[in-house]
Write an enzyme that holds these catalytic residues in place. Structure first.
Site: not given
Length: 588
Positions: A168, A201, A353
């Site tokens: 990620d 994120h 996600s």
């Protein structure tokens, strides 16, 4: 889902704890108030939140006697050990109080080998149940929806010992809810070990997966005991190239990651990433990927070892923004989820996600419950245990359905326990034949195993001259069986109406030589729907026969079911039929 164009909707990024709770809708009530109690079969299951494991009491045992053992047998047989016995209510359980100085673990081991007892466990002391003290635990609606607490009952380490790679934007290593969770990572873009998250994120993905539980702050991950391997593959804006994602998957596989989570859009369209997933699968790992947030149907094909995850809201509906298609393996909550954010704070997120790390976390729990399982088995358990939504069977909206962590872990645990049990199969197409203490058991059931009962046990050969046959019945192939009756020579001797079905026979009361024991499974209407036969050579040697599997009758037989035999009454010193009621009592 991290998209190359347009940010996801993220609330409260990096905010401190104070005042954050009021910014989202609270669930109806904390999960700590949920408690399930199953009774009627001698088993109580409490699904509550325990801060510490139950402590053991060294002076008491709980035993379940097989059908055929009378109160008089128990009184005489247990007397040499000076065990005080009382029945646990109206059930088939008995509480045994041990004399001072006798260890419960030792006596448990000995009684477990006795043909009278189908189950023995210690009477433990349990501490008070308490709510996990993570600040937002009661707001984590997705944990309750995924049956997290029952899953943790079978995966008590919450994924401990399993490594999950987060490919990620990196992960904030010093976040208070991730302390102790991270392994040394890698930055594929820079070629360094600096895998710090500059975007946020990856930190949010990691929190949903493995934020530490019961640490007094923030949130809790579904696999709160798993280890996170952070791998940064993104540019400064959060986007990532195909080559870097593929290299991140390869780097994770080389370092023993069992699960790899990728939450970037469009990965299913790349043969390079598919190839990396295949390589990971061959090495025993599983790739979990987010479907995307484009709100359209993709036409990718299913690939073993690559689980694509869709999103669900609190109504178990697919949000309009969630990508879907026949390639979906599962769906998981992905709307309005509390998780970790940059700067030590917390935020509420939406997107596929954040659904995919929940499936990755469930895979970690499954692997903890069954460490020797293959990646194909883990994938199968996750798919087949899902809660079917919408039309029956797999569909383009949610794949196999909503992730059910508890059911997947339970399936893995059953497999693990079966592997740890003594080998049953003989490898031959002939019925197995096992000799024990001079006695022979032959069965049409390939699952049968025999265990000699130690001669020094109370009531067995060498004690008072009696010899006992303990027999446990497996109804896995015939789940509709509600009663099992045992007969020898056409005469019904014992009837058990309460699972787990188990019997004890005093071999002194039966003819010497070969005995043909027939077991018939009846449904609630009283029709015979399954049966099994074993042959026992009665040499007056105590023996336990377990795993006698009832086989369902053929369709033609089921259409005209046999009528159950009426149990005979006592005549002279002959055998009478003992029937155990649903509450577990024995009566004549």
């Amino acid at each position: 889902m991290k998209r190359s164009t347009g940010p996801e909707r993220l609330w409260g990024q990096g905010l401190p704890l104070r005042g954050l709770r009021a910014s989202v809708k609270q669930p109806a009530g904390p999960m700590s108030r949920r408690m399930a109690v199953a009774t009627g079969t001698g088993l109580l299951v409490f699904c509550s939140l325990l801060v510490t494991a139950p402590t053991k009491a060294s002076e008491r045992l709980l035993v379940w006697a097989r059908t055929g053992v009378t109160e008089q047998d128990l009184g005489k047989g247990l007397a040499p050990y000076r065990l005080q016995r009382k029945r646990l209510g109206g059930q088939g359980w008995h509480v045994l109080t041990l004399p001072k100085g006798m260890r419960a673990t030792d006596m448990r081991r000995r009684l477990h080998q006795h043909p009278w007892f189908q189950h023995v466990e210690e009477d433990r002391l349990h501490p008070l149940s308490q709510v996990y003290n993570d600040t937002f635990f009661s707001s984590l609606w997705h944990l309750e929806r995924l049956s997290a607490i029952p899953a943790w009952a079978n995966a008590t380490g919450m994924g401990r010992g399993v490594t999950v790679a987060v490919v990620d934007t990196g992960v904030q290593a010093d976040h208070p809810d991730l302390l102790g969770a991270l392994l040394p990572g890698w930055n594929v873009v820079d070629g360094t070990s600096q895998a710090t998250d500059a975007h946020g994120h990856g930190t949010s993905v990691a929190g949903l997966l493995a934020a530490r539980i019961n640490n007094g702050v923030g949130v809790a991950g579904l696999a709160a005991g798993a280890r996170i391997l952070p791998i940064r593959v993104s540019q400064a804006d959060g986007s990532a190239r195909t080559s870097d994602i593929a290299m991140g998957i390869q780097w994770a596989a080389e370092r023993g990651a069992r699960v790899v989570n990728v939450s970037f859009d469009g990965v299913m369209g790349s043969m390079v990433i598919r190839s990396a997933a295949q390589a990971l699968f061959r090495q025993g790992g599983l790739l979990v990927a987010a479907a995307g947030n484009r709100g359209q149907q993709d036409t990718y094909t299913v690939q073993p070892g690559l689980m694509v995850v869709g999103a669900l809201d609190e109504r178990d509906m697919r949000p309009a923004w969630a990508t879907y298609g026949e390639h979906l393996a599962l769906a998981a909550p992905g709307d309005g989820l509390w998780t970790t954010g940059l700067g030590g704070g917390y935020r509420v997120v939406w997107g596929t996600s954040f659904a995919s790390p929940l499936v990755a976390a469930a895979a970690a729990l499954v692997w903890e419950a069954a460490p020797a399982a293959s990646a194909a088995q883990v994938e199968q358990w996750l798919r087949e245990s899902a809660v079917d939504l919408g039309i029956q069977g797999p569909d383009v909206q949610t794949g196999h359905g909503r992730l059910n962590a508890a059911a997947a872990v339970a399936a893995a645990r059953r497999w693990h326990l079966a592997q740890a049990a003594p080998a049953n199969a003989t490898g031959s197409t002939q019925p197995p034949q096992v000799t024990s203490n001079g006695g022979t058991v032959q069965s049409t059931s390939t699952s049968v195993t025999t265990t000699p009962a130690p001669s020094q046990m109370p009531g067995t050969t060498g004690s008072n001259g009696n010899a006992w046959l303990g027999l446990d019945v497996d109804t896995t192939l015939a789940p509709l069986v509600s009663t099992v009756q045992l007969s020898i020579g056409g005469q019904t001797l014992l009837v058990d109406t309460s699972p787990p079905f188990a019997f004890t026979l005093n071999l002194q009361d039966l003819p010497r030589g070969l005995l043909r024991v027939r077991l018939q499974g009846l449904n609630v209407q009283g029709s015979v729907i399954a049966q099994a036969e074993i042959e026992v050579s009665n040499t007056l040697s105590s023996l336990i026969v377990s795993g006698v599997r009832l086989t369902p009758l053929a369709t033609s037989d089921a259409a005209a079911p046999m009528t159950a035999t009426t149990p005979p009454t006592r005549t002279g010193t002959g055998w009478s039929a003992l029937r155990r009621t649903d509450a577990g009592r024995i009566r004549q």
